[in-house]
Every structure is written in structure tokens, then in C-alpha cells.
Scaffold this motif. Structure first.
Motif, mmCIF file in Angstrom:
data_model
loop_
_atom_site.group_PDB
_atom_site.id
_atom_site.type_symbol
_atom_site.label_atom_id
_atom_site.label_comp_id
_atom_site.label_asym_id
_atom_site.label_seq_id
_atom_site.Cartn_x
_atom_site.Cartn_y
_atom_site.Cartn_z
ATOM 1 N N ALA A 215 -11.258 -7.125 0.433
ATOM 2 C CA ALA A 215 -9.907 -6.968 0.157
ATOM 3 C C ALA A 215 -9.078 -5.398 0.174
ATOM 4 O O ALA A 215 -8.170 -5.300 0.575
ATOM 5 C CB ALA A 215 -9.521 -7.501 -1.274
ATOM 6 N N GLY A 216 -10.090 -4.557 -0.396
ATOM 7 C CA GLY A 216 -9.643 -3.242 -0.310
ATOM 8 C C GLY A 216 -9.591 -2.607 1.101
ATOM 9 O O GLY A 216 -8.717 -1.791 1.525
ATOM 10 N N LEU A 217 -10.329 -3.182 2.073
ATOM 11 C CA LEU A 217 -10.236 -2.607 3.554
ATOM 12 C C LEU A 217 -8.912 -3.274 4.250
ATOM 13 O O LEU A 217 -8.304 -2.466 4.896
ATOM 14 C CB LEU A 217 -11.516 -3.018 4.216
ATOM 15 C CG LEU A 217 -12.878 -2.464 3.578
ATOM 16 C CD1 LEU A 217 -13.934 -3.028 4.248
ATOM 17 C CD2 LEU A 217 -12.895 -0.859 4.035
ATOM 18 N N ILE A 218 -8.747 -4.441 4.119
ATOM 19 C CA ILE A 218 -7.512 -4.932 4.756
ATOM 20 C C ILE A 218 -6.497 -4.739 3.866
ATOM 21 O O ILE A 218 -5.356 -4.633 4.713
ATOM 22 C CB ILE A 218 -7.593 -6.580 4.845
ATOM 23 C CG1 ILE A 218 -7.755 -7.198 3.455
ATOM 24 C CG2 ILE A 218 -8.904 -6.848 5.590
ATOM 25 C CD1 ILE A 218 -7.832 -8.611 3.357
ATOM 26 N N LEU A 219 -6.278 -4.332 2.728
ATOM 27 C CA LEU A 219 -5.236 -3.777 2.071
ATOM 28 C C LEU A 219 -4.575 -2.410 2.542
ATOM 29 O O LEU A 219 -3.387 -2.311 2.874
ATOM 30 C CB LEU A 219 -5.373 -3.746 0.719
ATOM 31 C CG LEU A 219 -4.161 -3.118 -0.153
ATOM 32 C CD1 LEU A 219 -2.833 -3.838 -0.319
ATOM 33 C CD2 LEU A 219 -4.425 -2.676 -1.686
ATOM 34 N N MET A 220 -5.619 -1.239 2.519
ATOM 35 C CA MET A 220 -5.137 -0.161 3.047
ATOM 36 C C MET A 220 -5.309 0.395 4.605
ATOM 37 O O MET A 220 -4.909 1.267 4.988
ATOM 38 C CB MET A 220 -6.251 0.892 2.101
ATOM 39 C CG MET A 220 -5.930 0.710 0.728
ATOM 40 S SD MET A 220 -4.274 0.974 0.198
ATOM 41 C CE MET A 220 -3.968 2.635 0.569
ATOM 42 N N GLY A 221 -6.004 -0.480 5.325
ATOM 43 C CA GLY A 221 -6.111 -0.145 6.822
ATOM 44 C C GLY A 221 -4.857 0.517 7.455
ATOM 45 O O GLY A 221 -5.015 1.530 8.061
ATOM 46 N N ALA B 194 -5.228 1.359 -5.449
ATOM 47 C CA ALA B 194 -4.391 1.861 -4.554
ATOM 48 C C ALA B 194 -3.397 2.568 -5.430
ATOM 49 O O ALA B 194 -2.591 3.718 -4.895
ATOM 50 C CB ALA B 194 -3.913 0.911 -3.576
ATOM 51 N N ASN B 195 -2.760 2.107 -6.598
ATOM 52 C CA ASN B 195 -1.588 2.653 -7.089
ATOM 53 C C ASN B 195 -2.025 3.935 -8.060
ATOM 54 O O ASN B 195 -1.186 4.507 -8.703
ATOM 55 C CB ASN B 195 -0.906 1.738 -7.893
ATOM 56 C CG ASN B 195 -0.188 0.705 -7.169
ATOM 57 O OD1 ASN B 195 0.255 1.111 -5.963
ATOM 58 N ND2 ASN B 195 0.575 -0.203 -7.706
ATOM 59 N N ARG B 196 -3.460 4.327 -8.284
ATOM 60 C CA ARG B 196 -3.793 4.979 -8.926
ATOM 61 C C ARG B 196 -4.604 6.334 -8.247
ATOM 62 O O ARG B 196 -4.859 7.395 -8.958
ATOM 63 C CB ARG B 196 -4.818 4.613 -10.179
ATOM 64 C CG ARG B 196 -4.034 3.585 -11.047
ATOM 65 C CD ARG B 196 -4.621 3.129 -11.994
ATOM 66 N NE ARG B 196 -4.130 2.216 -13.057
ATOM 67 C CZ ARG B 196 -4.381 1.526 -14.098
ATOM 68 N NH1 ARG B 196 -5.859 1.756 -14.546
ATOM 69 N NH2 ARG B 196 -3.954 0.664 -14.903
ATOM 70 N N LEU B 197 -5.254 5.693 -7.201
ATOM 71 C CA LEU B 197 -6.151 6.731 -6.401
ATOM 72 C C LEU B 197 -5.438 6.957 -5.024
ATOM 73 O O LEU B 197 -4.547 6.167 -4.573
ATOM 74 C CB LEU B 197 -7.662 6.239 -6.314
ATOM 75 C CG LEU B 197 -8.290 6.010 -7.501
ATOM 76 C CD1 LEU B 197 -9.611 5.422 -7.123
ATOM 77 C CD2 LEU B 197 -8.529 7.224 -8.241
ATOM 78 N N PRO B 198 -5.612 8.191 -4.476
ATOM 79 C CA PRO B 198 -5.261 8.384 -3.197
ATOM 80 C C PRO B 198 -5.762 7.317 -2.119
ATOM 81 O O PRO B 198 -6.865 6.672 -2.199
ATOM 82 C CB PRO B 198 -5.893 9.742 -2.730
ATOM 83 C CG PRO B 198 -6.025 10.429 -3.960
ATOM 84 C CD PRO B 198 -6.302 9.357 -5.058
ATOM 85 N N THR C 207 -9.374 5.412 -2.063
ATOM 86 C CA THR C 207 -9.474 3.799 -2.120
ATOM 87 C C THR C 207 -10.247 3.129 -0.747
ATOM 88 O O THR C 207 -10.945 2.497 -1.188
ATOM 89 C CB THR C 207 -8.079 3.195 -2.131
ATOM 90 O OG1 THR C 207 -7.300 3.773 -3.086
ATOM 91 C CG2 THR C 207 -8.051 1.634 -2.170
ATOM 92 N N LEU C 208 -10.001 3.817 0.376
ATOM 93 C CA LEU C 208 -10.652 3.223 1.234
ATOM 94 C C LEU C 208 -12.243 3.547 1.325
ATOM 95 O O LEU C 208 -13.037 2.752 1.608
ATOM 96 C CB LEU C 208 -10.103 3.803 2.724
ATOM 97 C CG LEU C 208 -8.901 3.130 3.392
ATOM 98 C CD1 LEU C 208 -8.691 3.597 4.813
ATOM 99 C CD2 LEU C 208 -9.650 1.353 3.653
ATOM 100 N N MET C 209 -12.671 4.677 0.986
ATOM 101 C CA MET C 209 -13.984 5.179 0.744
ATOM 102 C C MET C 209 -14.830 4.159 -0.309
ATOM 103 O O MET C 209 -15.919 3.685 0.080
ATOM 104 C CB MET C 209 -14.106 6.526 0.359
ATOM 105 C CG MET C 209 -13.758 7.531 1.528
ATOM 106 S SD MET C 209 -13.644 9.244 1.152
ATOM 107 C CE MET C 209 -15.354 9.645 1.178
#
Length: 453
Positions: A337-343, A293-297, A301-303
Motif C-alpha cells: 500500500a505504501g509503495l503504490i500510494l507514493m510511487g 504520507a501527510n506527516r512525513l516527507p 514514506t517510500l523508504m
């Protein structure tokens, strides 16, 4: 006397405020996850309600929830009180919310002897619970983009919220069957209700609302609905979120059936499988934030997270034992984890863009409309459950199920979630709020903060 929760200005939040606010996610997650993971199993397999009846109630509940969400979000946007727009709903709605949740698992009827009475109780308890859940949870989540105004604060708070969400997932989705075997279903429901209420009341210690948002003139309902539904950024995000919830609702609702009838294991082992996924999600939050998340848009990240989810469910159709299911659940947890972090972080960007277009902070409407559209996922999941369970011969009145049930629940746990994840990736490919457009919104918001007049 209830203190005031209004705050002048938009300065940074403290570490303590972010932790206290995040605690409320535990109170939202436990009932939400328990309803998704255990309610169909409780009413179908424990109370012996016909699966098509149970699926019909869940479908109706999803449709009611869809209508209820934007109305409660709009009501929250329009509320004016000395405690703010959102916080009164949490202060006064949490206790009945917890009581009605406990009532869901205290059904006094059995489907073998009183099927109609059980059906009526199930529908009444679920619809009443949903009314209070929408009020409390919409108000809670609508505070996120208002309290935390930049990417650093939002992602930092999102990590903390998702620590509590992971605990909520572990309690609400992984433990109901195990705890019910030990203490009974009504006691399990009462225990979860108490924990949820305590977490939400505790979280109010870190909550506040900006005076400027409370004093702003509310947008009329018709205008608010039109501005929300024509927002391309919102619609593409919410379609992706709907597919995410379809995938996760299918996985949590079907896991007990899958464990019992496909793996041939004690359904209590559902707690171990889901618990492994949620613990893996908790450990994966920090790497997702630091390395992705800190390196990619945010969109990228969500995709990636959705693509990983689509791949992770495939082994569920193939594994033959509990060990294979546990290994698969680790991969599912990493994707989750990636989904709940960025949603909610991405949805907060959409709300910022809307402020630039309308001049209003309309968090309630956006979270409410998101809840409305996402309910399609739960209705679809319930319909698919009814189709697979009936189509492959599942009958809760039978002591021994036909062999086809094994294959049916394997397909239910793998094919629909994989399709949902793929459709989410496709939806995000059309999400416009990234790159230069997102940066322009952030610059405009920063200028508005410096010059509020």
C-alpha cells in the motif's frame, strides 16, 4: 463524433474527474498483473513449455519493452491532435490492446507435442501485446502529473487510483488460476480483456489535457534522452522503482509454484493468498496517507514502505502451511500500500523539477524511460526464476517433482525480493529532491502558474 479533451488554464479538478480518471488504472492493472502472475505458470505448468524457454521469452519481452517504452513516451510528448497528446492513444489503442491480451491465454499448442509452435505463439502474442500495452499505459499514466498539479490533488487521486489498482491486483494477480479452473484459460483471458477495455474507455470521461502543453514545442529526442538520463532525482527514483518491481514480479510470478510445491496446497489457493495481500493493501491505503504520507516527507514514506516489504517476505521461507502464508500476505499488503500510494506521486515531483529546468512538460518521456529501466526488473526476475527452477530440479514434464523443488521456491519467494527491497532503500538515500529543494520547485511552479507568460 469524438469530443475535444483540451482545457484552457490549470484550475482544480472536480471530485468526479478524479474518480473517472482513476478508473483507468483498473484497465491498466488487470492485464499487467495477470501477465506477471499467471503467464509463466500457464505456459510452463499448463502448456508444458520448458521453463528455460519460457524464461527466455519473458527476458526478451522485457528487453523489447525496455526499448519500446521511451519511444512511445517520446511519441506521446510529440503528438499534436485536437484530442491532445495522450488521449488519442487511449481512444484508439484500447480495443486491440484488450484483444491481444486475451490471445495470450488462448495458445492452441501443447509443449509435449509441439514445443516449437508453442514457443513461437508465446513470443509473437506477448510481443504484439506489449506494443499496444506500452502505447495505452504510457499515455494513461503520463496524464497524472499534467491533470493534477499539486500534492493534495495528486495524493487524493493516487488513493483513488490505488483503490482501482487493488481491485486490479485482486482480479489480475489473484484470480486467474481460480477462474481458469472454472471457465478455462481462454475464457478467463477474454473476460479480463473486456473488463480492462471497459474501464479504460470509461476513464476518458474524466480526462483532459492543457492547451498550453499541447501547443508547446517538443524537445528533440537526443536532447530529451540526455536531459532525462542526467537527472539525478529521476535516476535514483527509477532505480528504487526497479527494485520494487523486481520484488513484486518475483512474488507474483512465483506464488502459484510456491503454493503448489512448497506449501503442498492446490495452486488455486494462490488466489486466496494474493487476494488477501491485495485486500490488506486496499485497507492500508488510507492509514498510509493520513498517518504517514501527510506527516512525513515523500522520500521517507517510500523508504519505510520498502523496509517493511523487505521484512515481510522473510516468513515465506519458513511458513509450513496456508495459514502462515495468509498471515504473511497481510504484512505484504500493508507494505505494498505504501509503495503504490507514493510511487507516481514522487515521480510527478521529478517531472515538475524537470519543467523548471527545460520549460517543457515531458511526462511521456519520463514515464517511458521509467518503463524502460524498470524492465530490467522483469528480465532479472525471469532469469532468477530460470536459475532457481532449474537449479533446484523443477521439470514441468515430471508428474512428481523432486524434494529439492520445495526449498527452491521458498528461497525464490524470499531472498530475491528481500535483496530488492534493501537496494531500493539504499537508492532512495541518494534521492536529492526533498526538503528545501522540493519546496523551491513547488514555489517556482506556483509562480509560473500565476504568471504563465
Amino acid at each position: 463524433m469524438i469530443r475535444s479533451y483540451l482545457r484552457e488554464g490549470q484550475g482544480p479538478t472536480t471530485n468526479a474527474q478524479r474518480w473517472w480518471y482513476s478508473l483507468g488504472n483498473l484497465g491498466c492493472s488487470i492485464p499487467y498483473q495477470a501477465v506477471g502472475a499467471a503467464l509463466l505458470f500457464f505456459y510452463s505448468d499448463v502448456r508444458h513449455l520448458a521453463p528455460e524457454w519460457a524464461a527466455a521469452v519473458m527476458t526478451g519481452y522485457s528487453l523489447y519493452n525496455a526499448i519500446n517504452n521511451p519511444l512511445m513516451g517520446y511519441l506521446s510528448d510529440r503528438t499534436r491532435s485536437r484530442w491532445g497528446r495522450r488521449i488519442p492513444f487511449i481512444l484508439f489503442g484500447t480495443l486491440p490492446y484488450a484483444v491481444l491480451f486475451a490471445a495470450l491465454f488462448a495458445a492452441p499448442f501443447d509443449g509435449r507435442e509441439q514445443p516449437l509452435a508453442l514457443l513461437i505463439y508465446f513470443a509473437a502474442a506477448l510481443f504484439l501485446f506489449e506494443s499496444l500495452a506500452t502505447v495505452v499505459q504510457t499515455a494513461y499514466y503520463a496524464l497524472l502529473p499534467e491533470m493534477f498539479r499539486d500534492f493534495r490533488e495528486r495524493t487524493d487521486t493516487a488513493v483513488r487510483m490505488n483503490v482501482f489498482m487493488t481491485i486490479g491486483l485482486l482480479i489480475g494477480a489473484a484470480l486467474p488460476v481460480m477462474l481458469a479452473d472454472w471457465m478455462g484459460w481462454p475464457a478467463m483471458g477474454a473476460l479480463f480483456g473486456v473488463i480492462s477495455a471497459a474501464a479504460l474507455y470509461g476513464s476518458t470521461r474524466g480526462m483532459f489535457e492543457h492547451t498550453r502543453s499541447v501547443e508547446a514545442e517538443a524537445v528533440p529526442l537526443r536532447v530529451a534522452l540526455r536531459a532525462t538520463l542526467v537527472n539525478r532525482s529521476f535516476m535514483t527514483v527509477v532505480v528504487a522503482q526497479t527494485m520494487r518491481h523486481f520484488a513484486t514480479a518475483t512474488l507474483t510470478a512465483g506464488m502459484a509454484f510456491y503454493t503448489k510445491y512448497s506449501l503442498g496446497a492446490d495452486p488455486g489457493m494462490t488466489s486466496i493468498i494474493l487476494g488477501t495481500a491485495f485486500v490488506a493493501a486496499g485497507f492500508a491505503l488510507w492509514p498510509w496517507r493520513q498517518w504517514v504520507a501527510n506527516r512525513l516527507p515523500a522520500r521517507t514514506t517510500l523508504m519505510l514502505a520498502y523496509a517493511l516489504l523487505g521484512l515481510a517476505v522473510i516468513p515465506l521461507a519458513l511458513v509450513q502451511n496456508l495459514t502462515g502464508a495468509l498471515l504473511t500476505s497481510v504484512l505484504l499488503g500493508v507494505a505494498l500500500a505504501g509503495l503504490i500510494l507514493m510511487g507516481d506521486v514522487v515521480l510527478s515531483d521529478v517531472i515538475d523539477e524537470d519543467e523548471m529546468q527545460t520549460g517543457q512538460r515531458r511526462e511521456g518521456m519520463y514515464f517511458g524511460m521509467s518503463g524502460l529501466i524498470i524492465q530490467v526488473a522483469y528480465a532479472l526476475s525471469a532469469i532468477v526464476f530460470g536459475w532457481f527452477s532449474n537449479g533446484y530440479g523443477y521439470d514441468p514434464l515430471l508428474t512428481v517433482q523432486p524434494e529439492t523443488v520445495n526449498a527452491g521456491f521458498r528461497l525464490f519467494m524470499s531472498l530475491p525480493p528481500a535483496i530488492g527491497a534493501g537496494l531500493a532503500v539504499l537508492a532512495l538515500a541518494f534521492y536529492p529532491l526533498h526538503g528545501a529543494r522540493l519546496q523551491a520547485v513547488k514555489i517556482a511552479l506556483a509562480q509560473r502558474k500565476d504568471d504563465p507568460a
